[in-house]
Motif scaffolding. Structure first.
Motif: not given
Length: 280
Positions: A103, A106, A110, A123, A126-128
């Motif tokens: 995470v 990822a 951002e 977050y 939402e990002h799998g």
């Protein structure tokens, strides 16, 4: 190409000889897999991979097997940084994900690269990243008995790749029984820092590491021309002045690997393709 990893501290007084052997074997296996990965991947991808393997092993206090806070909830923190861009991304007090380091990785894309609590979890969802409980029975037993074994543990990895690029990643399951909301050093530049000259990851008591600004100090001193050995030595002298409990691993841009702890014994392993070293 060189790699060093750490997995917190080992204490003869509260951990068995069998646990010590198990940790030595686990670190050897993880660093061998990670070095093989490094052969065809960047240092940045490699430190994330190495830390994810440490998170997946319940012997270590990160990911699966993380400590439980005083309200009975597991909250984890992790960060990753590459020496070229000097972009640190991380999560603080994230709940119910298997690998906080992924995470954190990822989030590099951002503008807001360090998220905490429910924001970090939202977050991830939402990002799998699937919902996943990292609790193991041993940690629940420790919590219910109000034991604090293994409370000075964090995992981390530092690597230099074939292009001479440095990267660092660090992950923790906390110290156990802390006040909910407590923030460790792992997702700060005190515990996890690199630039083009040096990369350092810390483990130990987060409050001591933050007070000493350990990783940032070592990296800054190497950047200013000090050898990695001298940078560690000076920083740990300053740590001793506050009776700080910490260990650190690092690599400089010349490929020199170094590690030091203020109180034995930091759990670590290093490999450069020929020479393997593991804590004793």
């Amino acid at each position: 190409m060189k790699l060093i990893i750490h997995g917190g501290f080992f204490s003869e007084s509260d951990q068995s000889h069998d646990t010590k052997i198990a940790k030595q074997n686990a670190l050897k296996s993880i660093i061998e897999k990670s070095y093989e990965f490094l052969k065809s991947n960047s240092s940045y991808d490699t430190v994330a991979y190495a830390v994810s393997l440490l998170e997946d092993d319940e012997l270590f206090n990160a990911g699966i097997g993380s400590q439980i806070q005083s309200d009975g909830v597991i909250r984890m923190s992790a960060a990753i940084m590459d020496g070229d861009s000097q972009k640190l991304s991380g999560v603080i007090n994230i709940e119910n994900v298997k690998n906080p380091i992924f995470v954190a990785k990822a989030l590099r894309q951002e503008d807001d690269r360090v998220l905490g609590g429910s924001g970090a979890k939202n977050y991830a969802t939402e990002h799998g990243f699937e919902d996943f409980s990292t609790e193991i029975p041993q940690r629940r037993s420790e919590y219910e008995a109000k034991l604090k074994t293994g409370g000075k543990g964090t995992v981390g990895a530092v690597a230099i790749d074939s292009n001479g690029k440095l990267a660092v990643a660090t992950s923790t399951g906390g110290k156990g029984f802390e006040i909910p909301g407590r923030i460790s050093d792992s997702a700060t530049v005190a515990g996890n820092y690199t630039n083009e000259y040096c990369a350092v990851s810390c483990t130990g008591v987060g409050e001591d590491i933050v007070s000493n600004a350990t990783s940032a100090k070592i990296v800054t001193r190497v950047t200013d021309g000090m050898s990695i050995e001298d940078a560690f030595a000076k920083t740990f002298i300053e740590l001793k002045q506050i009776d700080g409990f910490a260990g650190a691993i690092g690599i400089d841009n010349k490929g020199n690997i170094f590690h030091q702890d203020s109180y034995p014994t930091m759990v670590f392993a290093s490999f450069d393709g020929e020479n393997f070293e593991v804590f004793e």
